[in-house]
Each structure stands twice: as C-alpha cells, then as structure tokens.
Scaffold this motif. Structure first.
Motif, PDB file in Angstrom:
ATOM      1  N   ALA A   1       0.823  -1.211   0.000  1.00  0.00           N
ATOM      2  CA  ALA A   1       0.000   0.000   0.000  1.00  0.00           C
ATOM      3  C   ALA A   1       0.854   1.258   0.000  1.00  0.00           C
ATOM      4  N   GLY A   2       2.065   1.185   0.496  1.00  0.00           N
ATOM      5  CA  GLY A   2       2.954   2.339   0.496  1.00  0.00           C
ATOM      6  C   GLY A   2       2.719   3.292   1.654  1.00  0.00           C
ATOM      7  N   VAL A   3       2.110   2.839   2.742  1.00  0.00           N
ATOM      8  CA  VAL A   3       1.868   3.698   3.904  1.00  0.00           C
ATOM      9  C   VAL A   3       3.138   3.749   4.733  1.00  0.00           C
ATOM     10  N   GLU A   4       3.636   4.965   4.975  1.00  0.00           N
ATOM     11  CA  GLU A   4       4.840   5.152   5.787  1.00  0.00           C
ATOM     12  C   GLU A   4       4.529   5.799   7.126  1.00  0.00           C
ATOM     13  N   THR A   5       3.505   6.637   7.165  1.00  0.00           N
ATOM     14  CA  THR A   5       3.116   7.305   8.395  1.00  0.00           C
ATOM     15  C   THR A   5       1.612   7.572   8.376  1.00  0.00           C
ATOM     16  N   ILE A   6       1.069   7.860   9.556  1.00  0.00           N
ATOM     17  CA  ILE A   6      -0.366   8.127   9.680  1.00  0.00           C
ATOM     18  C   ILE A   6      -0.550   9.475  10.338  1.00  0.00           C
ATOM     19  N   ARG A   7      -1.503  10.222   9.845  1.00  0.00           N
ATOM     20  CA  ARG A   7      -1.850  11.533  10.406  1.00  0.00           C
ATOM     21  C   ARG A   7      -3.307  11.475  10.846  1.00  0.00           C
ATOM     22  N   PHE A   8      -3.566  11.804  12.104  1.00  0.00           N
ATOM     23  CA  PHE A   8      -4.922  11.783  12.647  1.00  0.00           C
ATOM     24  C   PHE A   8      -5.412  13.214  12.781  1.00  0.00           C
ATOM     25  N   LEU A   9      -6.572  13.482  12.207  1.00  0.00           N
ATOM     26  CA  LEU A   9      -7.168  14.815  12.248  1.00  0.00           C
ATOM     27  C   LEU A   9      -8.398  14.802  13.139  1.00  0.00           C
TER      28      LEU A   9
END
Length: 163
Positions: free
Chosen positions: A131-139
């Motif tokens: 999927a290529g997810v490196e980091t997550i940002r929560f808003l």
C-alpha cells in the motif's frame, strides 16, 4: 530400473486407449525426453489447472496493480485494521506520498490514536505491505471556519471551544 519406472504413466495410457492407440513397447524402454512442444501435450507437467485466485494474483502482479488494490483494501477493511470500536469513530480520508490521513469524530479520539500510531502502522504494514503507507496523520473533526469576508480578524477567535 523397476517396472513402475519403465511403464507409461496411467494418465497417458488412458489417454492413448481412449484415442484408440496403444502405447508402444518401445515407449516403455526409452527415456522420456523434454520436447519443446511438450506444453501443448496432454497430461504433462505445468498443465494442471490453476485456481481463479492464483490467476488473478499473477495478473495483478504482472500489471502492477498490487499497490492500488492494497490501498483500496486498506480503506475497505479499515474496521479490521484499526478495530471495530475505533473504526466507528474514524475513517481514512486520504493517502498521498506515503501518508495516510484519518479523520476522527473528536479531538480526544485523534489524540488517543496518535499514541497508538505505531501499533496501527505495524498492522497496516503487516496486512498491506504494497500500500505504500509510511506514516499516519490523525485529524480532529471539521469545525466551521470563521475566516471569511473582508473583515476577518487574525487569531483563534471563538473556535477554541470546539472539539
């Protein structure tokens, strides 16, 4: 060599019997050589039927679709990745340049999930490595904007009570 090794395979013997041909005694004695046209012969190696899943996996790998499909699966199965209770209060809204953006119901959920970021990211990488997810940002939640019109005043304004 034993008689079993010299004998014509049962599948080939059945095929020849059904076609009205008998296997020749010479065929039993000589070793089977690999013919370049062998892939078109019945009952040879590599001719076994493949499952639909295996065929589709090979197709997606060859076409380069695996990363897009993993991204779609991540969004579709968010409740399995993040957990059912967490998924009720969050939803993935974007994935760009390796950053997954997740919208939360409240700032409390966003803050709590920031503490769980490593655990969720590990689960994403385990399930969807392409999927290529490196980091997550929560808003936090979307709040109304008070910045409009020609006389907007800089500063926080009444927005500090939301969330």
């Amino acid at each position: 060599m034993t008689d079993e090794q010299d004998a014509v395979p049962e599948t080939l013997a059945t095929y020849l019997r059904l076609r009205g041909l008998e296997p020749s005694p010479r065929a039993k004695r000589r070793r089977r050589r690999r013919d370049p046209d062998d892939e078109h012969q019945p009952f040879t190696g590599g001719r076994d039927p493949k499952g639909v899943g295996d065929v589709l996996n090979a197709l997606t790998r060859e076409a380069g679709w695996s990363s897009n499909l993993d991204r779609a699966d991540l969004v579709r199965q968010w409740d399995e990745v993040a957990g059912v209770e967490t998924a009720r209060h969050t939803r993935p809204v974007g994935l760009a340049e390796g950053m997954l953006t997740v919208q939360c119901d409240s700032t409390a959920w966003a803050k709590q999930l920031k503490f769980m970021r490593a655990q969720i990211l590990t689960e994403i990488l385990r399930r969807y490595p392409d999927a290529g997810v490196e980091t997550i940002r929560f808003l936090g939640p979307d709040v109304p904007s008070w910045k409009w019109g020609p006389r907007a005043v800089p500063g926080r304004g009444p927005r500090d009570t939301y969330g």
